[in-house]
Design an enzyme around this catalytic site. Structure first.
Site, PDB file in Angstrom:
ATOM      1  N   GLU A 286      -3.277   7.609 -12.181  1.00 28.25           N
ATOM      2  CA  GLU A 286      -3.595   6.793 -11.017  1.00 28.25           C
ATOM      3  C   GLU A 286      -4.843   7.297 -10.306  1.00 28.25           C
ATOM      4  O   GLU A 286      -5.062   8.500 -10.175  1.00 28.25           O
ATOM      5  CB  GLU A 286      -2.426   6.776 -10.034  1.00 28.25           C
ATOM      6  CG  GLU A 286      -1.298   5.879 -10.479  1.00 28.25           C
ATOM      7  CD  GLU A 286      -0.341   5.546  -9.355  1.00 28.25           C
ATOM      8  OE1 GLU A 286      -0.543   4.517  -8.694  1.00 28.25           O
ATOM      9  OE2 GLU A 286       0.604   6.317  -9.156  1.00 28.25           O
TER      10      GLU A 286
ATOM     11  N   CYS B 295      -1.355   9.180   0.473  1.00 33.02           N
ATOM     12  CA  CYS B 295      -1.180  10.595   0.157  1.00 33.02           C
ATOM     13  C   CYS B 295       0.275  10.895  -0.179  1.00 33.02           C
ATOM     14  O   CYS B 295       1.184  10.572   0.585  1.00 33.02           O
ATOM     15  CB  CYS B 295      -1.630  11.424   1.356  1.00 33.02           C
ATOM     16  SG  CYS B 295      -1.463  13.197   1.150  1.00 33.02           S
TER      17      CYS B 295
END
Length: 398
Positions: free
Chosen positions: A140, A383
């Site tokens: 990713e 995050c």
């Protein structure tokens, strides 16, 4: 008090002594953690390793260096969106590359080794990308647009062995390392997409995606050398940041060899709480980490500390006091990051009032403090949320 804000930017095998920790019933290192041993792609080489390949092909050291510079400029120096440069004997001859080097160079594939498996645009225009490697591994990256520049959050491993309790990637385990070319190819793909989407160009790279960069430091450094090469991708070293969980014995080699900035994921003001959420602290204590940074930090450089804030775990005013005492004496700034939904339901984001109080208290000690607001949370691109392998690793239809 007005809290300064910045957009969220989501910067070597493990040593034999590292414990084989377990997560969700499976070993963290699930397959070979080694880098794939192919070197048949051009992007797996920076100028120095390409010159070495050419020297072994029969060129003198000076000729090999000259040719490698020409090749790097030709293959990677075009503006985003430009057609792929020709890669054949005629193109090499036009560059002034002698026939002695053609066979070695044409054995290298200039095309990206990754393909886009999924695009997930967020409401805030962040774009989460799932990329598929030639062996089926899924990686990713997150493209984060800003008013002046676009940021790419880059992955350095397929999964991660560090098992931070607030990170989805840590639950996946370490499947394998990424080769330098696979790191570079994330940037190539994202740069083309950023140009296609319009807006600010891609100028900022943060190694804050999947994986612990210091556990694959050789490939990360090689990729950074190519990405910051003024003949190739031309990223400014000050716009490349590598984030580590705090692998203290790799900090000195990083500062010695990297054309990049350092971020350290701290996330607690004392060893007991840090070890509860970050197993790396059992090996490298906060004192050892600070000592390594103080010893290796070059003159005029600063380190960025990342501090993920969890409700009633590490967000009290007294915790800000402890954090200020810890960073005292270091040239640094602190990014405070309200936590995103993750694998541990007990770790929740603080209220706005507790966040503001923590930041005000820390800033009051003279610590340069910024708040990183979530980007891409609604598509799992914020995050600590990168776990696309688990989302896409489904049995293929018969």
């Amino acid at each position: 008090m007005r809290v300064p804000e910045i957009p969220e930017e989501t910067a070597s095998p493990l040593r034999a002594g590292d414990p084989p920790a377990q997560v969700a019933g499976h070993p963290l290192i699930r397959r070979s953690a080694r880098v794939p041993r192919w070197r048949a792609r051009l992007a797996d080489h920076d100028a120095a390793s390409l010159a070495e390949l050419l020297r072994r092909a029969g060129g003198t050291a000076s000729a090999a260096r000259a040719v490698s510079g020409k090749v790097v400029r030709h293959a990677f120096g075009a503006e985003p969106g430009a057609p792929a440069p020709a890669w054949d004997a005629r193109a090499l001859a036009a560059l002034g590359v002698g026939a002695w080097a053609h066979e070695a160079l044409l054995a290298l594939d200039p095309a990206p080794s990754l393909e886009i498996a999924e695009r997930a645009p967020a409401q805030d225009d962040t774009l989460r990308l799932v990329l598929r490697a030639g062996d089926g591994a899924l990686i990713e990256s997150v493209l984060i647009p800003g008013p002046a520049r676009t940021t790419l959050c880059v992955s350095s491993q397929v999964g991660c062995a560090r098992a931070c309790s607030f990170c989805e990637t840590g639950r996946l385990g370490l499947e394998r390392q990424l080769a330098a070319g696979e790191i570079v190819d994330q940037v190539r793909i994202a740069r083309a997409l950023a140009a296609e989407r319009g807006g600010a160009p891609l100028r900022n790279l943060v190694f804050m995606g999947m994986g612990e960069p210091f556990d694959n430091l050789g490939e990360v450094l090689k990729a950074i050398r190519l990405l910051t090469d003024p003949r190739a991708f031309r990223f400014a070293p000050s716009h490349v940041t590598v984030s580590t969980v705090g692998v203290a014995d790799k900090i000195e080699p990083f500062f010695r060899d990297a054309r990049a900035e350092l971020a350290v994921s701290l996330n607690a003001p004392d060893d007991a709480r840090r070890q509860a959420i970050m197993p790396v602290n059992a090996r490298f204590s906060m004192a050892a980490l600070k000592e390594a940074i103080a010893r290796a930090l070059p003159p005029g450089r600063r380190v960025l500390f990342e501090y993920v804030l969890f409700d009633r775990f590490n967000d009290a005013p007294e915790d800000a006091d402890l954090l200020a005492a810890y960073v005292a004496g270091l040239r640094c700034r602190v990014n405070v990051i309200p936590c995103n939904p993750g694998p541990d339901p007990a770790l929740r984001p603080p209220s706005a009032a507790r966040l503001d109080a923590f930041v005000a208290r820390l800033s009051g000690h003279g610590v340069t403090t910024l708040v990183r607001r979530p980007r891409g949370r609604d598509v799992g691109g914020a995050c600590g949320q990168l776990a696309g392998m688990a989302r896409l690793r489904q049995p293929e239809p018969a």
